[in-house]
Design a protein around this motif. Structure first.
Motif, PDB file in Angstrom:
ATOM      1  N   GLN A   1     -13.428  -0.783  -6.011  1.00 28.91           N
ATOM      2  CA  GLN A   1     -13.688  -1.399  -4.593  1.00 28.91           C
ATOM      3  C   GLN A   1     -14.971  -2.449  -4.460  1.00 28.91           C
ATOM      4  O   GLN A   1     -15.914  -2.320  -5.048  1.00 28.91           O
ATOM      5  CB  GLN A   1     -14.076  -0.350  -3.705  1.00 28.91           C
ATOM      6  CG  GLN A   1     -13.215   0.915  -3.648  1.00 28.91           C
ATOM      7  CD  GLN A   1     -13.844   2.134  -2.935  1.00 28.91           C
ATOM      8  OE1 GLN A   1     -14.447   2.933  -3.559  1.00 28.91           O
ATOM      9  NE2 GLN A   1     -14.047   2.404  -1.708  1.00 28.91           N
TER      10      GLN A   1
ATOM     11  N   GLU B   1     -13.076  -5.024   3.057  1.00 28.54           N
ATOM     12  CA  GLU B   1     -13.084  -4.381   1.713  1.00 28.54           C
ATOM     13  C   GLU B   1     -11.642  -4.641   0.988  1.00 28.54           C
ATOM     14  O   GLU B   1     -10.527  -4.985   1.502  1.00 28.54           O
ATOM     15  CB  GLU B   1     -13.367  -2.939   1.975  1.00 28.54           C
ATOM     16  CG  GLU B   1     -13.742  -2.340   0.653  1.00 28.54           C
ATOM     17  CD  GLU B   1     -13.417  -0.586   0.998  1.00 28.54           C
ATOM     18  OE1 GLU B   1     -12.912  -0.289   1.866  1.00 28.54           O
ATOM     19  OE2 GLU B   1     -14.111  -0.010  -0.125  1.00 28.54           O
TER      20      GLU B   1
ATOM     21  N   HIS C   1     -14.126  -1.438   8.769  1.00 29.59           N
ATOM     22  CA  HIS C   1     -13.309  -2.292   7.942  1.00 29.59           C
ATOM     23  C   HIS C   1     -11.854  -1.923   7.567  1.00 29.59           C
ATOM     24  O   HIS C   1     -11.648  -0.632   7.898  1.00 29.59           O
ATOM     25  CB  HIS C   1     -14.286  -2.311   6.635  1.00 29.59           C
ATOM     26  CG  HIS C   1     -14.110  -1.055   5.612  1.00 29.59           C
ATOM     27  ND1 HIS C   1     -14.735   0.198   5.898  1.00 29.59           N
ATOM     28  CD2 HIS C   1     -13.323  -0.453   4.749  1.00 29.59           C
ATOM     29  CE1 HIS C   1     -14.741   1.143   5.121  1.00 29.59           C
ATOM     30  NE2 HIS C   1     -13.615   0.570   4.435  1.00 29.59           N
TER      31      HIS C   1
ATOM     32  N   THR D   1      -8.863  -2.474   4.383  1.00 28.06           N
ATOM     33  CA  THR D   1      -8.758  -2.511   2.910  1.00 28.06           C
ATOM     34  C   THR D   1      -7.432  -2.715   2.370  1.00 28.06           C
ATOM     35  O   THR D   1      -6.507  -1.894   2.181  1.00 28.06           O
ATOM     36  CB  THR D   1      -9.690  -1.456   2.441  1.00 28.06           C
ATOM     37  OG1 THR D   1     -10.887  -0.978   3.003  1.00 28.06           O
ATOM     38  CG2 THR D   1      -9.772  -1.648   1.010  1.00 28.06           C
TER      39      THR D   1
ATOM     40  N   HIS E   1      -6.198   1.313   3.490  1.00 29.28           N
ATOM     41  CA  HIS E   1      -7.263   1.976   4.279  1.00 29.28           C
ATOM     42  C   HIS E   1      -8.360   1.319   5.087  1.00 29.28           C
ATOM     43  O   HIS E   1      -8.305   0.138   5.133  1.00 29.28           O
ATOM     44  CB  HIS E   1      -7.803   3.002   3.301  1.00 29.28           C
ATOM     45  CG  HIS E   1      -9.246   2.804   2.712  1.00 29.28           C
ATOM     46  ND1 HIS E   1      -9.213   2.064   1.488  1.00 29.28           N
ATOM     47  CD2 HIS E   1     -10.597   2.436   3.408  1.00 29.28           C
ATOM     48  CE1 HIS E   1     -10.813   1.743   1.154  1.00 29.28           C
ATOM     49  NE2 HIS E   1     -11.417   2.060   2.459  1.00 29.28           N
TER      50      HIS E   1
HETATM   51 NI    NI Z   1     -13.238   1.618   2.416  1.00 26.24          NI
END
Ligand code: NI
Ligand code: OOG
Length: 463
Positions: free
Chosen positions: A266, A296, A226, A228, A70
């Motif tokens: 996370q 992330e 960000h 991920t 993501h």
């Molecule tokens: Ni995130």
């Protein structure tokens, strides 16, 4: 034009996520470092656990295990959100879930645009956590009006993106050539702009109201903040970040380390202070800096039922009442301990989780079940007899407390604020121009369909 001439939504999403990854690695070198660390840890984890490697080979594609799952953006207006929804639909991404972050001191509410069905998630899982600024939460009326004016003056989409979305909607799809152009045009919306659209004075005022407001209002577009990738061992990546020269946030968000992973864990490296230039009245640019972008990682577990989620929320609240994680990491060990202690109450065995009605599972006939004519049994008897098996359904959504933790640690320490506004899903959906999908109903439907399939299998008279 026959439908086969169109590029599939899955292929457009895959191309888009690959293009984003490329762009972000170039823009944020620390992100490239994180990706390499994730790849190394994933490879080590698979070598150490051949059984895991076998399981993943069967259910996922091992070669894409470290690919991005993501990213996130923050939008300024309802019109931007409406148009973003139309853009994502072309890539097979639909709004799922509603997240109110205001109670956690962040003046936005959000959804995640994502592929919904399993086969689409498998082809490419990329989602975008998308937040909308709640300008009504700015107390200063004058500033609120000025911010609204600044936002009203921008169009975050290129003319090409507008034209291609309209074309896709009109024709029911895009040709492969148009699809390629579409990805290029849409990528522009997510690009970083190192020149602000405001002067230093305005930036400072927005920043004083909330750092996030400055991030959303001061630039030409909603830069991706960000990306991920998925890690197979989040604790190990967290521990090894400093050795790679990247500063991790204080704690991993979500549940503690467990044998049976639940929901979502996370963590991130802290957002970088980057040079930007502000508008200046003498026609020159004024040098300054802005902190927004980070990297992330995530690790996912089973989707929880409302009952399981209520237990998760209660245990998390209990742990956080005992130790509130400090942004500087000074009590990270104590927090981990409090979390582990609180979650001792959450069963850590798949069958117990299932039997207690805490998680969602997909049921299927075992090999023996396929051979045997199942008579008069119920599901539980069939499971005990080894005729039916169950697999956890992976949680594909987000967690508001975790999201708030990710936001906060990337807004700089001490940025927490109180807002006197609760969730307003109705307003969000109005601004979105559509309803968001209810995540619980969705997981429940997957589980129910798997049970129906077992019961309808030839020879089955299960009820
Ligand atoms: Ni995130
Ligand atoms: C989004 C933070 C939330 C997550 O993974 O929970 C998020 C943001 O900082 O814009 O991405």
């Amino acid at each position: 034009m026959p439908e086969t001439k169109f590029a599939s939504a899955d292929s457009l999403r895959a191309a888009f996520s690959a293009a984003m990854s490329d762009m972000y690695r170039k823009e944020v070198p620390a992100y490239g470092t994180l990706i390499r660390l994730v790849e190394a840890v994933n490879a080590e984890t698979l070598t150490a656990d051949p059984e895991l490697a076998r399981r993943l080979e069967a259910t996922d594609s091992l070669d894409r295990i470290s690919a991005e799952r993501h990213g996130a953006i923050r939008l300024g207006t309802a019109d931007e959100l409406k148009m973003m929804r139309r853009v994502f639909v072309v890539m097979g991404m639909y709004p799922v879930g509603y997240y109110d972050l205001s109670t956690a001191g962040v003046p936005v509410h959000s959804t995640a645009f994502r592929p919904v069905d399993d086969d689409h998630l498998k082809r490419n899982p990329f989602r975008v956590f998308t937040s909308l600024l709640r300008l009504e939460l700015i107390a200063d009326e004058e500033l609120r009006a000025e911010a609204a004016n600044i936002l009203a003056a921008r169009d975050i989409f290129t003319p090409g993106a507008h034209a291609l979305v309209e074309k896709a909607e009109r024709d029911g799809g895009l040709s492969p050539a148009d699809g390629e152009r579409f990805v290029e045009e849409v990528l522009e919306t997510f690009r970083w702009h190192d020149k602000a659209v405001v002067d230093t004075a305005m930036y400072d005022r927005l920043h004083a109201a909330h750092r996030l407001i400055a991030d959303i209002v001061s630039f030409r577009g909603p830069h991706i903040n960000h990306l991920t990738p998925r890690t197979l061992d989040i604790d190990r990546v967290q521990d090894r970040m400093p050795g790679e020269g990247i500063a991790p946030k204080a704690v991993v968000e979500g549940p503690p380390t467990r044998r049976c992973p639940i929901l979502l864990r996370q963590t991130s490296f802290k957002a970088l202070e980057e040079p930007v230039a502000f508008v200046s009245s003498d026609g020159n640019w004024e040098k300054g800096s802005h902190t927004a972008r980070f990297g992330e990682i995530e690790q996912r577990g089973v989707a929880l039922t409302p009952k399981g989620r209520a237990l998760y929320d209660a245990l998390l609240t209990k742990a956080r009442a005992k130790v509130r994680p400090a942004a500087d990491g000074s009590n990270a060990g104590d927090y981990r301990e409090a979390l582990t202690e609180a979650f001792a109450e959450f069963p850590d065995d798949w069958n117990e989780i299932r039997r207690a009605g805490l998680g969602y599972f997909a049921y299927s006939l075992t090999e023996k079940g396929q051979r045997t004519e199942v008579k008069n049994g119920d599901i539980e008897t069939a499971i005990e007899a080894g005729l039916i098996q169950f697999d956890p359904i992976v949680y594909e959504d987000f967690l508001p407390v975790s999201a708030a933790g990710i936001f906060q640690s990337n807004l700089g320490d001490g940025a927490a604020q109180e807002f006197v506004a609760g969730p307003n899903q109705r307003m969000f959906e109005n601004d979105l121009g559509a309803a968001v999908l209810d995540e619980f109903a969705h997981y429940a439907a997957i589980e129910a369909a798997s049970i129906r399939d077992c019961m309808r299998a030839p020879g089955s008279t299960m009820a």
